[in-house]
Design a protein around this motif. Sequence first.
Motif, PDB file in Angstrom:
ATOM      1  N   PHE A  95       0.823  -1.209   0.000  1.00  0.00           N
ATOM      2  CA  PHE A  95       0.000   0.000   0.000  1.00  0.00           C
ATOM      3  C   PHE A  95       0.860   1.264   0.000  1.00  0.00           C
ATOM      4  CE2 PHE A  95      -3.050  -3.005   2.059  1.00  0.00           C
ATOM      5  CZ  PHE A  95      -4.028  -2.949   1.099  1.00  0.00           C
ATOM      6  N   LEU A  96       2.087   1.178  -0.502  1.00  0.00           N
ATOM      7  CA  LEU A  96       2.985   2.333  -0.475  1.00  0.00           C
ATOM      8  C   LEU A  96       2.470   3.503  -1.292  1.00  0.00           C
ATOM      9  CD1 LEU A  96       6.505   0.657  -0.634  1.00  0.00           C
ATOM     10  CD2 LEU A  96       5.362   1.687   1.339  1.00  0.00           C
ATOM     11  N   ASP A  97       1.788   3.235  -2.373  1.00  0.00           N
ATOM     12  CA  ASP A  97       1.289   4.299  -3.248  1.00  0.00           C
ATOM     13  C   ASP A  97      -0.156   4.678  -2.940  1.00  0.00           C
ATOM     14  OD1 ASP A  97       3.699   4.375  -4.576  1.00  0.00           O
ATOM     15  OD2 ASP A  97       3.081   2.893  -6.059  1.00  0.00           O
ATOM     16  N   ALA A  98      -0.640   4.308  -1.774  1.00  0.00           N
ATOM     17  CA  ALA A  98      -2.029   4.575  -1.418  1.00  0.00           C
ATOM     18  C   ALA A  98      -2.096   5.278  -0.065  1.00  0.00           C
ATOM     19  CB  ALA A  98      -2.815   3.272  -1.376  1.00  0.00           C
ATOM     20  N   PRO A  99      -2.044   6.596  -0.065  1.00  0.00           N
ATOM     21  CA  PRO A  99      -2.032   7.336   1.202  1.00  0.00           C
ATOM     22  C   PRO A  99      -3.251   7.063   2.084  1.00  0.00           C
ATOM     23  CG  PRO A  99      -1.661   8.811  -0.655  1.00  0.00           C
ATOM     24  CD  PRO A  99      -1.960   7.469  -1.216  1.00  0.00           C
ATOM     25  N   ALA A 100      -4.417   6.864   1.494  1.00  0.00           N
ATOM     26  CA  ALA A 100      -5.615   6.603   2.291  1.00  0.00           C
ATOM     27  C   ALA A 100      -5.487   5.262   3.024  1.00  0.00           C
ATOM     28  CB  ALA A 100      -6.856   6.608   1.408  1.00  0.00           C
ATOM     29  N   GLU A 101      -4.926   4.264   2.351  1.00  0.00           N
ATOM     30  CA  GLU A 101      -4.744   2.956   2.981  1.00  0.00           C
ATOM     31  C   GLU A 101      -3.661   3.018   4.049  1.00  0.00           C
ATOM     32  OE1 GLU A 101      -6.960   0.587   2.344  1.00  0.00           O
ATOM     33  OE2 GLU A 101      -7.821   1.994   0.930  1.00  0.00           O
ATOM     34  N   GLN A 102      -2.624   3.799   3.809  1.00  0.00           N
ATOM     35  CA  GLN A 102      -1.581   3.971   4.824  1.00  0.00           C
ATOM     36  C   GLN A 102      -2.161   4.626   6.067  1.00  0.00           C
ATOM     37  OE1 GLN A 102       1.565   6.123   2.905  1.00  0.00           O
ATOM     38  NE2 GLN A 102       2.540   4.259   2.173  1.00  0.00           N
ATOM     39  N   ALA A 103      -3.089   5.537   5.887  1.00  0.00           N
ATOM     40  CA  ALA A 103      -3.725   6.193   7.033  1.00  0.00           C
ATOM     41  C   ALA A 103      -4.542   5.179   7.840  1.00  0.00           C
ATOM     42  CB  ALA A 103      -4.622   7.333   6.560  1.00  0.00           C
ATOM     43  N   VAL A 104      -5.188   4.240   7.168  1.00  0.00           N
ATOM     44  CA  VAL A 104      -5.950   3.201   7.867  1.00  0.00           C
ATOM     45  C   VAL A 104      -5.013   2.328   8.693  1.00  0.00           C
ATOM     46  CG1 VAL A 104      -7.300   1.092   7.515  1.00  0.00           C
ATOM     47  CG2 VAL A 104      -7.840   3.141   6.213  1.00  0.00           C
ATOM     48  N   LEU A 105      -3.838   2.041   8.138  1.00  0.00           N
ATOM     49  CA  LEU A 105      -2.901   1.145   8.808  1.00  0.00           C
ATOM     50  C   LEU A 105      -2.026   1.847   9.846  1.00  0.00           C
ATOM     51  CD1 LEU A 105      -1.757  -0.986   5.755  1.00  0.00           C
ATOM     52  CD2 LEU A 105      -3.382  -1.618   7.540  1.00  0.00           C
ATOM     53  N   ALA A 106      -2.041   3.158   9.875  1.00  0.00           N
ATOM     54  CA  ALA A 106      -1.184   3.909  10.804  1.00  0.00           C
ATOM     55  C   ALA A 106      -1.634   3.716  12.245  1.00  0.00           C
ATOM     56  CB  ALA A 106      -1.211   5.389  10.446  1.00  0.00           C
ATOM     57  N   ASP A 107      -0.680   3.851  13.152  1.00  0.00           N
ATOM     58  CA  ASP A 107      -1.007   3.776  14.575  1.00  0.00           C
ATOM     59  C   ASP A 107      -1.888   4.946  14.962  1.00  0.00           C
ATOM     60  OD1 ASP A 107       0.413   1.466  15.276  1.00  0.00           O
ATOM     61  OD2 ASP A 107       2.293   2.576  15.412  1.00  0.00           O
ATOM     62  N   PRO A 108      -2.818   4.724  15.878  1.00  0.00           N
ATOM     63  CA  PRO A 108      -3.630   5.839  16.362  1.00  0.00           C
ATOM     64  C   PRO A 108      -2.745   6.893  17.031  1.00  0.00           C
ATOM     65  CG  PRO A 108      -4.541   3.745  17.081  1.00  0.00           C
ATOM     66  CD  PRO A 108      -3.220   3.454  16.448  1.00  0.00           C
ATOM     67  N   LEU A 109      -3.168   8.132  16.951  1.00  0.00           N
ATOM     68  CA  LEU A 109      -2.380   9.241  17.483  1.00  0.00           C
ATOM     69  C   LEU A 109      -2.077   9.054  18.966  1.00  0.00           C
ATOM     70  CD1 LEU A 109      -1.039  11.919  16.946  1.00  0.00           C
ATOM     71  CD2 LEU A 109      -3.227  13.047  17.379  1.00  0.00           C
ATOM     72  N   ARG A 110      -3.011   8.514  19.722  1.00  0.00           N
ATOM     73  CA  ARG A 110      -2.769   8.331  21.151  1.00  0.00           C
ATOM     74  C   ARG A 110      -1.602   7.379  21.395  1.00  0.00           C
ATOM     75  NH1 ARG A 110      -5.367   3.417  22.235  1.00  0.00           N
ATOM     76  NH2 ARG A 110      -7.097   3.013  20.852  1.00  0.00           N
ATOM     77  N   GLU A 111      -1.458   6.345  20.560  1.00  0.00           N
ATOM     78  CA  GLU A 111      -0.335   5.408  20.706  1.00  0.00           C
ATOM     79  C   GLU A 111       0.975   6.068  20.302  1.00  0.00           C
ATOM     80  OE1 GLU A 111      -0.892   1.637  18.842  1.00  0.00           O
ATOM     81  OE2 GLU A 111      -2.842   1.324  19.778  1.00  0.00           O
ATOM     82  N   VAL A 112       0.945   6.868  19.246  1.00  0.00           N
ATOM     83  CA  VAL A 112       2.161   7.549  18.803  1.00  0.00           C
ATOM     84  C   VAL A 112       2.644   8.507  19.889  1.00  0.00           C
ATOM     85  CG1 VAL A 112       3.104   9.143  17.098  1.00  0.00           C
ATOM     86  CG2 VAL A 112       1.578   7.308  16.367  1.00  0.00           C
ATOM     87  N   LEU A 113       1.701   9.277  20.458  1.00  0.00           N
ATOM     88  CA  LEU A 113       2.076  10.226  21.507  1.00  0.00           C
ATOM     89  C   LEU A 113       2.551   9.513  22.768  1.00  0.00           C
ATOM     90  CD1 LEU A 113      -0.740  12.896  21.076  1.00  0.00           C
ATOM     91  CD2 LEU A 113       1.644  13.035  20.333  1.00  0.00           C
ATOM     92  N   ALA A 114       1.919   8.415  23.125  1.00  0.00           N
ATOM     93  CA  ALA A 114       2.333   7.661  24.304  1.00  0.00           C
ATOM     94  C   ALA A 114       3.720   7.087  24.123  1.00  0.00           C
ATOM     95  CB  ALA A 114       1.321   6.552  24.599  1.00  0.00           C
ATOM     96  N   ALA A 115       4.015   6.597  22.922  1.00  0.00           N
ATOM     97  CA  ALA A 115       5.345   6.054  22.644  1.00  0.00           C
ATOM     98  C   ALA A 115       6.391   7.156  22.676  1.00  0.00           C
ATOM     99  CB  ALA A 115       5.348   5.342  21.289  1.00  0.00           C
ATOM    100  N   ARG A 116       6.044   8.323  22.133  1.00  0.00           N
ATOM    101  CA  ARG A 116       6.978   9.446  22.126  1.00  0.00           C
ATOM    102  C   ARG A 116       7.244   9.936  23.542  1.00  0.00           C
ATOM    103  NH1 ARG A 116       5.263  15.205  20.246  1.00  0.00           N
ATOM    104  NH2 ARG A 116       4.362  14.948  22.287  1.00  0.00           N
TER     105      ARG A 116
END
Length: 132
Positions: free
Chosen positions: A107-128
């Motif tokens: 799904f490298l050429d599909a930004p919408a699909e990458q957004a579906v597969l991305a970590d939720p913002l709360r997890e990204v912030l917690a990890a950071r």
Amino acid sequence: MDETTEDRSTTRTPSRRGAATPSRDGVHRLSVPLHPRLSASELIRVLLAAPVETDLHTLDPVQIRSLIADVLTQHGYDVLDRSLYYSELDRHQDARRAVRCAYAGRFLDAPAEQAVLADPLREVLAARDGKS
């Protein structure tokens, strides 16, 4: 007039590739390979229909693909209508991570699909915040 000297058999295997072939019951059938084209969100919903005892976060990419094929074979595409995705549930996050593990490179050429597969913002912030 076109006359043939030999009888034509309807039970012999056709020589043309992709032609219908007779099965044991005498009915001619075509072999049609399934090439499902599913989005990332649909793949997640397929995994959610897998048996609950399946531990999705321990599977490797090959096992994930096999599980998706098994679920589709067993339940068909109706499973896409029955499985809903709720991002706050742990099993649903495990399904999203499993799809990302097995298919993210496709799904490298599909930004919408990458957004579906991305970590939720709360997890990204917690990890950071945990790494600071």
